[in-house]
Enzyme design. Structure first.
Site, PDB file in Angstrom:
ATOM      1  N   CYS A   1     -15.237  -9.933   5.976  1.00  0.00           N
ATOM      2  CA  CYS A   1     -16.235  -8.957   5.520  1.00  0.00           C
ATOM      3  C   CYS A   1     -16.714  -8.041   6.639  1.00  0.00           C
ATOM      4  O   CYS A   1     -16.886  -6.829   6.441  1.00  0.00           O
ATOM      5  CB  CYS A   1     -17.409  -9.657   4.850  1.00  0.00           C
ATOM      6  SG  CYS A   1     -18.164 -10.976   5.817  1.00  0.00           S
TER       7      CYS A   1
ATOM      8  N   ASP B   1     -20.882  -3.500  -0.530  1.00  0.00           N
ATOM      9  CA  ASP B   1     -20.523  -4.908  -0.336  1.00  0.00           C
ATOM     10  C   ASP B   1     -19.032  -5.043  -0.070  1.00  0.00           C
ATOM     11  O   ASP B   1     -18.208  -4.757  -0.947  1.00  0.00           O
ATOM     12  CB  ASP B   1     -20.917  -5.702  -1.587  1.00  0.00           C
ATOM     13  CG  ASP B   1     -20.921  -7.192  -1.340  1.00  0.00           C
ATOM     14  OD1 ASP B   1     -20.193  -7.644  -0.444  1.00  0.00           O
ATOM     15  OD2 ASP B   1     -21.643  -7.909  -2.061  1.00  0.00           O
TER      16      ASP B   1
ATOM     17  N   HIS C   1     -17.344  -7.705   0.085  1.00  0.00           N
ATOM     18  CA  HIS C   1     -16.785  -8.928  -0.494  1.00  0.00           C
ATOM     19  C   HIS C   1     -16.076  -8.687  -1.823  1.00  0.00           C
ATOM     20  O   HIS C   1     -15.522  -9.622  -2.413  1.00  0.00           O
ATOM     21  CB  HIS C   1     -17.903  -9.964  -0.687  1.00  0.00           C
ATOM     22  CG  HIS C   1     -18.628 -10.296   0.579  1.00  0.00           C
ATOM     23  ND1 HIS C   1     -19.766  -9.630   0.978  1.00  0.00           N
ATOM     24  CD2 HIS C   1     -18.367 -11.202   1.548  1.00  0.00           C
ATOM     25  CE1 HIS C   1     -20.186 -10.134   2.135  1.00  0.00           C
ATOM     26  NE2 HIS C   1     -19.356 -11.094   2.501  1.00  0.00           N
TER      27      HIS C   1
END
Length: 472
Positions: A305, A429, A431
């Site tokens: 990440c 994000d 992820h």
């Protein structure tokens, strides 16, 4: 070098005319003065051609064809020189209507009347009406140098839907003629002997009131050799000398053109801002690519990440023209950390995490970008950092990488109330593991506004705030 269209970017429609113009010139001498005269004469011939009745403009994805120098003759017959430019939209076929006939295409056109760009092709009629004549061939033996290239014409004018076709296309032809003058200047300025550098028009969207501006650069000459021209442009448009507005990487990307690399750009632009009492929104400035898990055929689910957040930041610096270096791969990021002595050689090719300090080191090593580090001992303290974060987006405008616990995210902005202290964070994000589907990414919150409870209230966080180089 410059064509400026000062109308507001928020109003009207852009007519964009593209197409190659054949440039052919025979040089019977290498005398510089004579070569320049012949080049200028060839450009004058081209300007005469675009003003002639043989000049044809075809509206892309439609049956509409316009002869601007024949009293603005138009087909189909339903369109006249006095028709409004907005009427053209109903004839343009979009991807969703490929299988639809003209009648429903006209209906659909009303739906797509908000389209911001009308694309046109520049063409020349090669036949004329008149009696046929036999060709005559002649042969001359002479030593000469022949220049031949295709000039990549690309000019734009901003119009309103209420402008008549006659008026709009007269302006477009004026812009085309002016662009050929600018191409001539650039060609002569950068001519070396009998070597011709193709003039390349690029469009730049400047802060208001300048709007959309076209600049002609010599193809093949790197940005590093064009700083003097950029200095002149910054002075001409009264722009600050701390942002590379006129570097090629900053060229305007028209909304109907897909990016070839497949990454989404600026997904946050479709989001609605949160409403806070007396709150203001402070956002990343410029364009970035959304980098996340599983892209580039790399399975980094569970460990990559921070790498992806770093890639998003690097893409920002690349797409604003601060660097020409491509976005680094995971291995290139790892090698940079080895090169600065932060990691052992065995780190390259591993699946080890990195954090904000490593992101700072890589940005400095690969891009020569410095960063500030903000330390927060627990997530609950992030709510008190509104002023610092707002100031960062106002002055630097770069994405922020934040790491805490085992997770990393990218902060793209904040909505913050100076009076109440309320704050929301615009989070990208890394992820996410799915496809580049903007609706899924925004609907599911992979790019979205988050409250202070988004952070682990007891975990410590480090934030990497990249500092923008002050350069043009």
């Amino acid at each position: 070098m410059v064509v400026a269209d000062s109308q507001s970017r928020e109003t009207g429609t852009v007519l964009r005319l593209r197409g190659p113009l054949d440039f052919k010139c025979r040089l019977d001498s290498t005398d510089a003065l004579l070569v320049h005269r012949l080049i200028s004469s060839t450009f004058e011939t081209l300007r005469s051609r675009v003003k002639s009745e043989s000049c044809v403009l075809a509206v892309c994805d439609s049956p509409v064809i316009i002869w601007p120098n024949r009293g603005v003759h138009v087909t189909p017959e339903e369109i006249t020189p006095d028709s409004k430019c907005g009427d053209i939209h109903q004839w343009i076929q979009t991807d969703e209507q490929e299988s639809v006939g003209k009648r429903s295409a006209k209906k659909k056109g009303r739906k797509s009347a908000a389209a911001s760009v009308i694309n046109l092709r520049l063409m020349m009629e090669t036949t004329t009406i008149g009696p046929a004549s036999a060709p005559i061939l002649s042969r001359t033996v002479q030593k000469s140098h022949f220049l031949s290239t295709a000039l990549p014409v690309d000019c734009v004018v901003r119009i309103t839907c209420n402008d008549t076709i006659k008026d709009a296309f007269e302006r477009l032809l004026e812009a085309l003629t002016h662009q050929l003058h600018e191409m001539e200047k650039v060609t002569l300025q950068h001519m070396k002997g009998t070597t011709l550098l193709v003039p390349e028009p690029l469009h730049f969207l400047l802060p208001e009131p300048a709007g959309l501006v076209t600049v002609v650069y010599p193809a093949g000459v790197p940005d590093s050799q064009l700083e003097a021209q950029r200095q002149e442009l910054h002075q001409q448009f009264e722009l600050p000398h701390d942002w590379p507005y006129f570097k090629r990487a900053n060229a305007y990307h028209f909304p109907n053109e897909p990016y070839k690399d497949g990454y989404l750009r600026n997904p946050h632009l479709v989001l609605t801002h949160p409403t806070l009492d007396d709150g203001k929104v402070y956002l990343v400035q410029g364009i970035y690519s959304y980098h996340h898990y599983m892209q580039d055929h790399v399975d980094d689910n569970g460990w990559g990440c921070a790498y992806r957040s770093l890639q998003t930041i690097c893409s920002w610096f690349q797409q604003q023209g601060f660097t020409e270096r491509p976005v680094p791969t995971h291995k290139e990021i790892q090698q940079a950390l080895v090169d600065v002595g932060d990691k052992q050689a065995s780190f390259v090719g591993s699946r080890q995490w990195i954090g904000s300090i490593e992101v700072q080191a890589v940005l400095n090593q690969l891009l020569e970008v410095t960063s500030k580090i903000m330390f927060v001992s627990q997530g609950s303290e992030l709510a008190s950092k509104g002023r610092e974060l707002a100031n960062h987006f106002l002055t630097e405008g770069t994405p922020i990488m934040i790491g805490g616990g085992v997770l990393a995210h990218t902060i793209l902005g904040v909505s913050w109330s100076e009076t109440s202290g309320q704050i929301c964070y615009l989070i990208l994000d890394p992820h996410y593991t799915g496809a580049e589907d903007l609706q899924v990414i925004t609907d599911k919150g992979w790019c979205g506004w988050k409250g202070p409870d988004f952070w682990d209230q007891t975990a410590y966080y480090n934030l990497c705030l990249p500092q923008r180089p002050k350069t043009i």
